[in-house]
Scaffold this motif. Sequence first.
Motif, PDB file in Angstrom:
ATOM      1  N   GLN A  56      71.219  54.504  41.672  1.00 20.22           N
ATOM      2  CA  GLN A  56      70.990  54.481  40.227  1.00 20.22           C
ATOM      3  C   GLN A  56      70.298  53.194  39.801  1.00 20.22           C
ATOM      4  O   GLN A  56      69.382  53.187  38.999  1.00 20.22           O
TER       5      GLN A  56
ATOM      6  N   LYS B 242      66.680  52.650  38.083  1.00 21.96           N
ATOM      7  CA  LYS B 242      66.461  51.876  36.851  1.00 21.96           C
ATOM      8  C   LYS B 242      65.348  50.863  37.077  1.00 21.96           C
ATOM      9  O   LYS B 242      64.449  50.709  36.276  1.00 21.96           O
TER      10      LYS B 242
ATOM     11  N   GLU C 149      62.042  52.326  37.189  1.00 20.43           N
ATOM     12  CA  GLU C 149      61.571  52.729  35.872  1.00 20.43           C
ATOM     13  C   GLU C 149      61.012  51.558  35.096  1.00 20.43           C
ATOM     14  O   GLU C 149      60.052  51.667  34.357  1.00 20.43           O
TER      15      GLU C 149
ATOM     16  N   MET D  35      62.439  60.545  37.629  1.00 23.99           N
ATOM     17  CA  MET D  35      63.454  60.267  36.609  1.00 23.99           C
ATOM     18  C   MET D  35      62.784  59.892  35.285  1.00 23.99           C
ATOM     19  O   MET D  35      63.236  60.297  34.215  1.00 23.99           O
ATOM     20  N   ARG D  36      61.723  59.130  35.397  1.00 24.83           N
ATOM     21  CA  ARG D  36      61.009  58.750  34.167  1.00 24.83           C
ATOM     22  C   ARG D  36      60.441  59.990  33.497  1.00 24.83           C
ATOM     23  O   ARG D  36      60.558  60.171  32.288  1.00 24.83           O
TER      24      ARG D  36
ATOM     25  N   LEU E 200      61.502  63.026  33.793  1.00 22.97           N
ATOM     26  CA  LEU E 200      62.603  63.854  33.271  1.00 22.97           C
ATOM     27  C   LEU E 200      63.085  63.311  31.936  1.00 22.97           C
ATOM     28  O   LEU E 200      63.299  64.053  30.982  1.00 22.97           O
ATOM     29  N   LYS E 201      63.263  61.993  31.902  1.00 23.85           N
ATOM     30  CA  LYS E 201      63.797  61.397  30.678  1.00 23.85           C
ATOM     31  C   LYS E 201      62.842  61.556  29.502  1.00 23.85           C
ATOM     32  O   LYS E 201      63.267  61.656  28.368  1.00 23.85           O
ATOM     33  N   GLN E 202      61.559  61.572  29.804  1.00 22.80           N
ATOM     34  CA  GLN E 202      60.575  61.745  28.729  1.00 22.80           C
ATOM     35  C   GLN E 202      60.383  63.225  28.376  1.00 22.80           C
ATOM     36  O   GLN E 202      59.589  63.549  27.499  1.00 22.80           O
TER      37      GLN E 202
ATOM     38  N   PHE F   8      70.528  62.090  37.397  1.00 18.39           N
ATOM     39  CA  PHE F   8      70.153  62.317  36.002  1.00 18.39           C
ATOM     40  C   PHE F   8      71.389  62.600  35.152  1.00 18.39           C
ATOM     41  O   PHE F   8      71.551  62.076  34.056  1.00 18.39           O
ATOM     42  N   TYR F   9      72.292  63.427  35.666  1.00 13.64           N
ATOM     43  CA  TYR F   9      73.507  63.768  34.904  1.00 13.64           C
ATOM     44  C   TYR F   9      74.598  62.703  35.042  1.00 13.64           C
ATOM     45  O   TYR F   9      75.677  62.866  34.476  1.00 13.64           O
ATOM     46  N   ASN F  10      74.326  61.684  35.863  1.00  7.63           N
ATOM     47  CA  ASN F  10      75.308  60.629  36.075  1.00  7.63           C
ATOM     48  C   ASN F  10      76.634  61.219  36.556  1.00  7.63           C
ATOM     49  O   ASN F  10      77.706  60.917  36.013  1.00  7.63           O
TER      50      ASN F  10
END
Length: 675
Positions: free
Chosen positions: A199, A203, A206, A233-234, A236-238, A262-264
Amino acid sequence: MLRVCKEPASTNKNDLVAFFSLSILFVLTGNALLWGSPPFERFLGIEESRAADAVQATPPFTRRVTRWARPFLPAASALYALVESSPAAAAVSPHIITMTKVRASIELRKYLENADLTEDDWIGALEYWLVDVWVRYYLREPRTPKFSVGDEEEATDSSSTSSVITEITEVVEEKEESKEIRPEVGIQCNLDAEFAEAQQLAKKQELAPGARTLDDVEGDWRTGRRITAGESMRLLKQGIMKLRDLEGAFGNDEAISIRRTFYNLGSGIPFKDYDYKYVVESCCENVVGYIPVPVGVVGPLLVNHVPVFVPMATTEGALVASTMRGCKAIEMAGGVKSYVYDNGMTRAPVVSFPCAGEAVCLKRWMDIPENYGVVKREFESTSRFAQLKRVEVIVDGCLVFLRFVAFTGDAMGMNMVSKGCSASMRFLAEEFPRMKMLSLSGNYCVDKKPAAINWINGRGQSVVAECVFSDAIVKKIFKTSPKEIADASTVKLQIGSSRAGCLGGSNAHSANIVSAIFIATGQDAAQVVSSSMCSTQMNVTEEGQLYVSVTMPCLEIGTVGGGTILPPQKTCLKLMDCAGPATVPGEHTKKLAEIIAGTVLAGEISLMAALVNDDLVSSHMKLNRSKLDLYPAEEEKTRTKQRMLLEKLANDIPQRDPSEPKQKRIERVECSNIL
Ligand SMILES: CC(C)(COP(=O)([O-])OP(=O)([O-])OC[C@H]1O[C@@H](n2cnc3c(N)ncnc32)[C@H](O)[C@@H]1OP(=O)([O-])[O-])[C@@H](O)C(=O)NCCC(=O)NCCSC(=O)C[C@@](C)(O)CC(=O)[O-]
Ligand SMILES: NC(=O)C1=CN([C@@H]2O[C@H](COP(=O)(O)OP(=O)(O)OC[C@H]3O[C@@H](n4cnc5c(N)ncnc54)[C@H](OP(=O)(O)O)[C@@H]3O)[C@@H](O)[C@H]2O)C=CC1
């Protein structure tokens, strides 16, 4: 008298219509090739007096068909002559008549019904029409059923397929290329211990200075180039990339790791040591791992003289123990006899018409065997195994519900029946242009809802199992008597269930056993609704023995397809020797149904004994309540909360100031004093 005509013996329209009805008949009986075959030709050229001999000379099946054909022979003769005198018709008509495309045959019949045979050139018009049909039907690619659903005609377009393949190859090559020039630095959280680290890395990636722009990353992803997990991940988050796109970009295992990040999710849901290739595009989407459910085994259960071990996946302690007790008693009693007495998976589309009269027309149309035959043909063209058994049609105002009932081999069959229905309904839509398809499932099926129609007519496998227990066995194993169990059964299973208005519920806990076997063997768990419908009888015989039977009309089960393809579930099916397709389609599913019914019987008798003996609570306290200190922190929190609440309440009570004069006590005044 029959004779071969060089001139059409009859240009009578009705005769021709009759002849083409005959061709439909041939198609329906699977003997369409009869046209042009020696016995048929013989008929065209022989006298009626010799017809009987020719019938005898032909093989039995053909004989049967030709017998049906006899009333149509004059018309056949006419067509024969027509074909002889018209080269174009001669070239084309065998295809029409031997066609497996029965729909064309129906069209032919329609054509002839509407044709104006008084016109001079009616033969020319017919020839033209025949060629047109031939082009449309005979030259059309045959439909080949595939393993998965949703593979309709588009898939047969070879040019588009090959261009897709070329594209994919290019993408793969590009991926390989990009791997070389840009080593992968994505997150790797395949191991739980690395989760936090992964994780952090994500980060960092990113936010790393000099990180590539989102546009660059998106561009690479969209053109099939390799991006890193951190970059995904970037995206997905966007909201640029969707979670369901991950498998396509990364492969199954890595996609799952990214989704978990992504779902932590932390490490609570396991995901390792699992072959996700069986899951993807088959059993689940947006996969993040799997939920382990404990599996117990009961047995040997003696079913139809064969000992079997039955897997049960459950979290209800005491259930397996109880079923085990039943199995033991059954073995001592010589085994359970179990019989599948019917089968048929159902799907019921609903359609509407402008008025009730037209709705009734559809029902009447379906009642005509020839028409039903065409619908059946369409249905069965979608599967190697599905066989339509009947269509139950009900009219409701201008609505029509058509309940298709089909044999589905070793598959539970919902996808299969839906696919077949869809094809039949497409055909009906052509026949009835004013018909409007409202829903492929009109809830008259009925799937996954408790329903009397399933309880009464059955759905899936309908099975009955029985066993007789001697007084000695009941005493030894169940510590009670046949009479006590039978009496309790009448009161609980019959009167109690009836007072409660149970639907398909005159049983003790059939759903317990059904759901446990369903989960273990990869059945569709939601179908426990109907599958657990069960009528349990427990009676004392004249010899003082205990007769027990369970009747389960709707076991919706399969040994191929759905969750049965997953390796652990398949292993459970193998344990019962009924995994995958049987040599004779349907035999594995039948066996599984017989085993399930036998196991339900074991569970029913054991629970009834526990209730009679008042053992239910004690056994569940022993086997069904954890002795671990499971929630210490939570309990402490609750106690603290309660303490604080009490303190608050105590503080809220106004305290009397000791210096204040005591309030004068109010005297209670009796009513009578006032009066
Ligand atoms: C628990 C028993 C079987 C004990 O019953 P028992 O008679 O004391 O058992 P036993 O120690 O004499 O053993 C007899 C046999 O039972 C089996 N057995 C016994 N214990 C075990 C065990 N630990 N693990 C595996 N098998 C076990 C085993 O086959 C054993 O034979 P053995 O192996 O000794 O030769 C009994 O009390 C019982 O059946 N209780 C009822 C539990 C039950 O059926 N629960 C189902 C759930 S109830 C529910 O969810 C639905 C409900 C109730 O709400 C529906 C309704 O409204 O009615
Ligand atoms: N669509 C729906 O409305 C619903 C779907 N479901 C889901 O449907 C799935 C089950 O559908 P189902 O049709 O049973 O399974 P599948 O969709 O997996 O179809 C079975 C496949 O197995 C093939 N097959 C191979 N051997 C056999 C054999 N011996 N007998 C039968 N088929 C064989 C069939 O061939 P062929 O292609 O020739 O037929 C078919 O492709 C489950 O996942 C369930 O959850 C549940 C409820 C509703």
